[in-house]
Design a protein around this motif. Structure first.
Motif, PDB file in Angstrom:
ATOM      1  N   ARG A   1      37.791  55.885  -6.518  1.00  0.00           N
ATOM      2  CA  ARG A   1      37.346  56.214  -5.163  1.00  0.00           C
ATOM      3  C   ARG A   1      37.589  57.718  -5.042  1.00  0.00           C
ATOM      4  NH1 ARG A   1      37.103  50.931  -3.098  1.00  0.00           N
ATOM      5  NH2 ARG A   1      38.805  49.595  -3.767  1.00  0.00           N
TER       6      ARG A   1
ATOM      7  N   SER B   1      30.215  44.506  -5.009  1.00  0.00           N
ATOM      8  CA  SER B   1      31.519  44.502  -4.324  1.00  0.00           C
ATOM      9  C   SER B   1      31.856  43.054  -4.029  1.00  0.00           C
ATOM     10  CB  SER B   1      31.425  45.264  -3.002  1.00  0.00           C
ATOM     11  OG  SER B   1      32.519  44.926  -2.177  1.00  0.00           O
ATOM     12  N   ILE B   2      33.072  42.646  -4.368  1.00  0.00           N
ATOM     13  CA  ILE B   2      33.421  41.242  -4.110  1.00  0.00           C
ATOM     14  C   ILE B   2      33.415  40.933  -2.614  1.00  0.00           C
ATOM     15  CG2 ILE B   2      34.777  41.011  -6.244  1.00  0.00           C
ATOM     16  CD1 ILE B   2      37.294  40.966  -4.323  1.00  0.00           C
ATOM     17  N   ASP B   3      33.488  41.966  -1.757  1.00  0.00           N
ATOM     18  CA  ASP B   3      33.583  41.758  -0.300  1.00  0.00           C
ATOM     19  C   ASP B   3      32.302  41.161   0.307  1.00  0.00           C
ATOM     20  OD1 ASP B   3      35.967  43.024  -0.737  1.00  0.00           O
ATOM     21  OD2 ASP B   3      35.362  44.926   0.173  1.00  0.00           O
TER      22      ASP B   3
ATOM     23  N   ARG C   1      38.576  43.354   2.587  1.00  0.00           N
ATOM     24  CA  ARG C   1      38.760  44.516   3.474  1.00  0.00           C
ATOM     25  C   ARG C   1      38.478  44.130   4.919  1.00  0.00           C
ATOM     26  NH1 ARG C   1      39.119  49.745   1.580  1.00  0.00           N
ATOM     27  NH2 ARG C   1      38.126  49.227  -0.383  1.00  0.00           N
TER      28      ARG C   1
ATOM     29  N   GLU D   1      42.194  39.237   4.437  1.00  0.00           N
ATOM     30  CA  GLU D   1      43.173  40.335   4.539  1.00  0.00           C
ATOM     31  C   GLU D   1      42.957  41.194   5.786  1.00  0.00           C
ATOM     32  OE1 GLU D   1      43.042  43.338   1.475  1.00  0.00           O
ATOM     33  OE2 GLU D   1      40.864  43.342   1.403  1.00  0.00           O
TER      34      GLU D   1
HETATM   35  O1  F6P Z   1      36.346  46.513  -1.842  1.00  0.00           O
HETATM   36  C1  F6P Z   1      36.923  45.667  -2.787  1.00  0.00           C
HETATM   37  C2  F6P Z   1      38.393  45.473  -2.509  1.00  0.00           C
HETATM   38  O2  F6P Z   1      38.917  44.599  -3.485  1.00  0.00           O
HETATM   39  C3  F6P Z   1      38.742  44.980  -1.110  1.00  0.00           C
HETATM   40  O3  F6P Z   1      38.544  43.608  -0.957  1.00  0.00           O
HETATM   41  C4  F6P Z   1      40.178  45.405  -0.982  1.00  0.00           C
HETATM   42  O4  F6P Z   1      40.539  45.590   0.363  1.00  0.00           O
HETATM   43  C5  F6P Z   1      40.199  46.719  -1.718  1.00  0.00           C
HETATM   44  O5  F6P Z   1      39.089  46.708  -2.610  1.00  0.00           O
HETATM   45  C6  F6P Z   1      41.458  46.979  -2.502  1.00  0.00           C
HETATM   46  O6  F6P Z   1      41.376  48.256  -3.023  1.00  0.00           O
HETATM   47  P1  F6P Z   1      42.313  48.822  -4.170  1.00  0.00           P
HETATM   48  O7  F6P Z   1      41.838  48.234  -5.471  1.00  0.00           O
HETATM   49  O8  F6P Z   1      42.103  50.289  -4.109  1.00  0.00           O
HETATM   50  O9  F6P Z   1      43.701  48.380  -3.863  1.00  0.00           O
END
Ligand code: F6P
Length: 326
Positions: free
Chosen positions: A77, A130-132, A176, A227
């Protein structure tokens, strides 16, 4: 357009999702078939800024990828890319490597970046991964189906121990700000209730539902908590224990296990179809667009629309969970 001189850059960005590799494979091989060069950009937008490019010579270089989770291109990111300066550096690196067009595989943040590049004249096609499953303009993003299967297998296992001890398990899913995974898992796993950001509820309501399940003679209860839900999972468990709802509680936070693993057949198909279509669209000269799945068809949506909307969670599905928890 002379496809033989065309160089496609492909990058994965944001959280990894199972099927990203299958998509990179499809893009590369479809590109080679068209006579184009394909360059892998390492580390997402960060690698684009730094000029971290991997030149693939042919189909063999992307062999063995179909069944692999994660992303061989790595992902990040990138804070730098959010700035105008970072974007300018990225465009400079692209030009130095003679990359004519980019295919960007990622979630909403990554597609935001894709649109920013397109606005500065770069040819860009986005692919939702994206899994979301919160990306607007597609019914499914790459990785969602695999993540759901992982959640389902995990909850099935938790149910075994929950029943043996007559416990209520609170299972926290990722997503998320989206409750999509939680709601779909609630249906697939027969939960008593789902807590998600889109449809807030109270501790009192959850306590009543779980106590009622206990009184009806159930020997376990599954509560799926997204979450992003307004009540934190551990806090909810503590309050349910305080209120004495019959079952003692246990909490399982599934975490990043949901992002890993070999992609399901659905994700491999989706990744392959989206990848091939993205190459066709890019080589046809289109830009600032995202390929997605609508019904059974691969369709296009302008990136400007994609990033200004959020994919909603279906209330009917949310209600189904409660309806069937008898
Ligand atoms: O966007 C995908 C995701 O797995 C979300 O579900 C989660 O909130 C976030 O990324 C976690 O991010 P990281 O891998 O930076 O902890």
């Amino acid at each position: 357009m002379n496809k033989n001189n065309y160089t496609i850059g492909v990058l994965t960005s944001g959280g990894d999702a199972p099927g990203m590799n299958a998509c990179v494979r499809a893009i590369s091989r479809a590109g080679f078939m068209e006579g184009a060069n394909v360059v892998g950009v390492m580390n997402g937008y960060e690698g684009l800024i730094n000029g971290e490019f991997k030149n693939w010579r042919g189909a063999r270089d992307v062999g063995g990828l179909l069944r692999k989770g994660g992303t061989l291109l790595q992902t990040q990111r990138s804070e730098r890319f959010r700035t105008k300066k970072g974007q300018r550096e990225a465009i400079r690196s692209m030009n130095e490597a003679s990359i004519d067009g980019l295919i960007i595989i990622g979630g909403d943040g990554s597609l935001n970046g894709a649109h920013a590049l397109a606005e500065q004249g770069i040819k860009v096609v986005g692919i939702p991964a994206s899994i979301d499953n919160d990306v607007w303009g597609t019914d499914m993003a790459i990785g969602v189906d695999t993540a759901l299967n992982t959640i389902m297998e995990s909850v099935d296992k938790l149910r075994d121990t929950a029943s043996s001890h007559a416990r209520a398990f609170l299972v926290e899913t990722m997503g998320r700000d989206s409750g999509y995974l939680a709601v779909q898992a609630g249906i697939a796993c027969g939960a008593e209730i789902v807590l998600c950001p889109e449809f807030p509820t109270t501790v009192k309501n959850v306590a009543e539902i779980i106590e009622d399940a206990y009184k009806r003679g159930k020997n376990h209860a599954i509560i799926i908590v997204a979450e992003g839900a307004t009540i934190r999972t551990t806090e909810l468990a503590r309050k349910l224990d305080e209120l004495d709802v019959g079952f003692k509680t246990r909490v399982t936070i599934l975490g990043h296990i949901q992002r890993g693993g070999s992609p399901t057949s659905f994700d491999r198909h989706l990744a392959t179809r989206l990848g091939i279509r993205a190459v066709q669209v890019l080589l046809a000269g289109e830009s600032d667009t995202m390929v997605g799945l609508r019904g059974r068809d691969i369709t296009l949506a302008p990136l400007a629309d994609v990033i200004s909307h959020t994919r909603p969670v279906n209330m009917e599905y949310y209600n189904m969970v409660r309806m069937l928890a008898q």
